[in-house]
Design an enzyme around this catalytic site. Structure first.
Site, PDB file in Angstrom:
ATOM      1  N   LYS A 186      23.730  29.342  57.219  1.00 12.96           N
ATOM      2  CA  LYS A 186      24.050  28.091  56.534  1.00 12.96           C
ATOM      3  C   LYS A 186      22.791  27.344  56.066  1.00 12.96           C
ATOM      4  O   LYS A 186      21.673  27.726  56.399  1.00 12.96           O
ATOM      5  CB  LYS A 186      24.894  27.211  57.456  1.00 12.96           C
ATOM      6  CG  LYS A 186      26.259  27.830  57.804  1.00 12.96           C
ATOM      7  CD  LYS A 186      27.109  28.029  56.561  1.00 12.96           C
ATOM      8  CE  LYS A 186      28.574  28.258  56.866  1.00 12.96           C
ATOM      9  NZ  LYS A 186      28.892  29.608  57.343  1.00 12.96           N
TER      10      LYS A 186
HETATM   11  C1  LIG Z   1      34.355  27.420  55.039  1.00 14.96           C
HETATM   12  C2  LIG Z   1      34.002  27.613  56.468  1.00 14.96           C
HETATM   13  N1  LIG Z   1      34.637  26.892  57.407  1.00 14.96           N
HETATM   14  C3  LIG Z   1      34.341  27.007  58.706  1.00 14.96           C
HETATM   15  C4  LIG Z   1      33.390  27.888  59.141  1.00 14.96           C
HETATM   16  C5  LIG Z   1      33.107  28.020  60.607  1.00 14.96           C
HETATM   17  O1  LIG Z   1      31.801  27.661  60.901  1.00 14.96           O
HETATM   18  P1  LIG Z   1      31.149  28.068  62.312  1.00 14.96           P
HETATM   19  O2  LIG Z   1      30.727  29.479  62.222  1.00 14.96           O
HETATM   20  O3  LIG Z   1      29.993  27.117  62.452  1.00 14.96           O
HETATM   21  O4  LIG Z   1      32.194  27.833  63.346  1.00 14.96           O
HETATM   22  C6  LIG Z   1      32.703  28.666  58.227  1.00 14.96           C
HETATM   23  C7  LIG Z   1      31.690  29.630  58.684  1.00 14.96           C
HETATM   24  O5  LIG Z   1      31.286  30.535  58.055  1.00 14.96           O
HETATM   25  C8  LIG Z   1      33.010  28.530  56.857  1.00 14.96           C
HETATM   26  O6  LIG Z   1      32.364  29.255  55.938  1.00 14.96           O
END
Ligand SMILES: Cc1ncc(COP(=O)(O)O)c(C=O)c1O
Length: 386
Positions: A186
């Site tokens: 990210k």
């Molecule tokens: C659109 C979206 N929502 C939620 C998430 C979840 O994030 P995390 O991996 O920090 O839980 C991601 C992760 O890739 C994502 O791309």
């Protein structure tokens, strides 16, 4: 893997992060502590909020989950979201005891279509969960208007959208709750990590309690030098707190967030220029009055136009030493949602088509000029050698 393989989404880690992690390790305090508190207040400041409006967690998934639990949405009620998202978005809704309902995306912006949201509203709808896809803001004027008209909460999935702005306002501050990801790929990376922000301070206080077992006082206060403090368990909580070790990385990643964005924007423009004459679909230009976070650079491989299937393109790029991603195969393609909700991809045709054609190219600030040119050369050679 060859040594010069370009890893998709590799974070740019510099000496500042490495030194802060070392200092954290030497301090003897690895868990939730002073670095997490600093990271929360720095992040809140970046969003123009007081630090009491932000809580650092161990993922965006956790932020979405505790956010919806803390929001006290009617159990079993419906939350409208996009089919073009990571499974975490829908899974968080389900784990919060709610029901995901899909509304198709706009074929150009790839963000949830407000008209489709309106069409999906039922008497059971309690919230809208837009995803600022690839870092492009959703049409927040219309979404907030729809939510207001129907008395719905808005929870923004800002996993791609730390720097995103819409008509001068920052992503995550439109609705009731904003959720961010600091996963390794990210825009701000801590390995794993997340943040929840909210306009309502009480919601953040409750999210913090829920994120640490439902205990009334967090571990930092329990073991501080002012003496041991007893805690009480006041909620059936989870284990979602961020560690100081993660915040140690995040503090310096966040300090460089604008520089990293500027570097990604340069790469974005270079790709646009380099691929303009190829038979590929390119990302829609950012809308006027908005700021795109440039988290993902996605090209569309339409077999009829490009002369190659998307999956063959993925293989060919990998063979050229370039790591690529797919964001996303639409949610209704996955068996668990088909079995549980009876979803079929054709019901959300734009998301299904994008899911079959999309490829994300590397756009990390870690890429050197040489890496960027290698990505371009690989795309051009795969497409033009057909
Ligand atoms: C659109 C979206 N929502 C939620 C998430 C979840 O994030 P995390 O991996 O920090 O839980 C991601 C992760 O890739 C994502 O791309």
């Amino acid at each position: 893997m060859t040594t010069d393989f370009i890893t998709f989404g590799a974070p740019q880690i510099q000496d500042a992060e490495i030194e802060e992690v070392e200092a954290c390790l030497r301090s003897g305090w690895l868990g939730t502590g002073p670095r997490v508190a600093r990271f929360e207040s720095d992040f809140a400041r970046y969003k123009g909020l007081a630090s009491t409006h932000a809580a650092a967690l161990n993922s965006c998934t956790a932020a979405l989950h505790v956010g919806m639990v803390a929001a006290n949405l009617e159990p079993g009620s419906e939350v409208i979201t996009t089919p073009l998202t990571f499974c975490a978005t829908a899974n968080a809704i389900i784990h919060a005891g709610l029901t995901p309902v899909l509304a198709d995306v706009d074929p150009v912006t790839q963000c949830i279509d407000p008209a489709a949201i309106e069409a999906a509203i039922t008497p059971r709808t309690s919230a809208i969960l837009p995803v600022h896809f690839a870092g492009r803001p959703c049409d927040m004027d219309r979404i907030i208007q729809i939510a207001g008209r129907h008395g719905l909460m808005v929870i923004e999935d800002c996993a791609h959208a730390i720097e995103t702005e819409y008509r001068g306002r920052k992503a995550g501050t439109f609705g009731d709750i904003g959720c961010f990801s600091f996963y390794s790929t990210k825009n701000v990376a801590t390995g794993e990590g997340g943040m929840i922000i909210a306009s309502d301070e009480a919601l953040i206080s409750r999210a913090k309690v829920l994120a640490l077992h439902g205990m009334s006082k967090d571990a930092w206060h329990r073991f501080s030098d002012s003496g041991y403090r007893h805690y009480q368990v006041v909620e059936f909580g989870f284990k979602y707190n961020m560690m100081d070790l993660q915040a140690a990385i995040g503090l310096h990643q966040l300090a460089r967030v604008e520089r990293s964005w500027a570097r990604r924007e340069v790469i974005w423009r270079r790709y646009n220029e380099a691929f303009a004459d190829l038979p590929l679909g390119l990302p829609a230009p950012p809308e006027e009055g908005t700021r795109h976070a440039h988290h993902l650079y996605t090209v569309m491989i339409d077999e009829e136009r490009a002369g190659i299937t998307r999956d063959d393109f993925l293989d060919a790029m990998t063979a050229c030493g370039v790591g690529i991603g797919v964001h996303y195969v639409s949610l209704p393609e996955h068996p668990v949602y088909q079995q549980h909700f009876g979803w079929t991809p054709e019901r959300w045709p734009h998301a299904a088509r994008i899911g079959h054609q999309t490829v994300s190219l590397p756009i990390s600030p870690k890429l050197s000029e040489h890496d960027v040119e290698r990505v371009i050369e690989a795309v051009r050679s795969v497409i033009t050698s057909l």
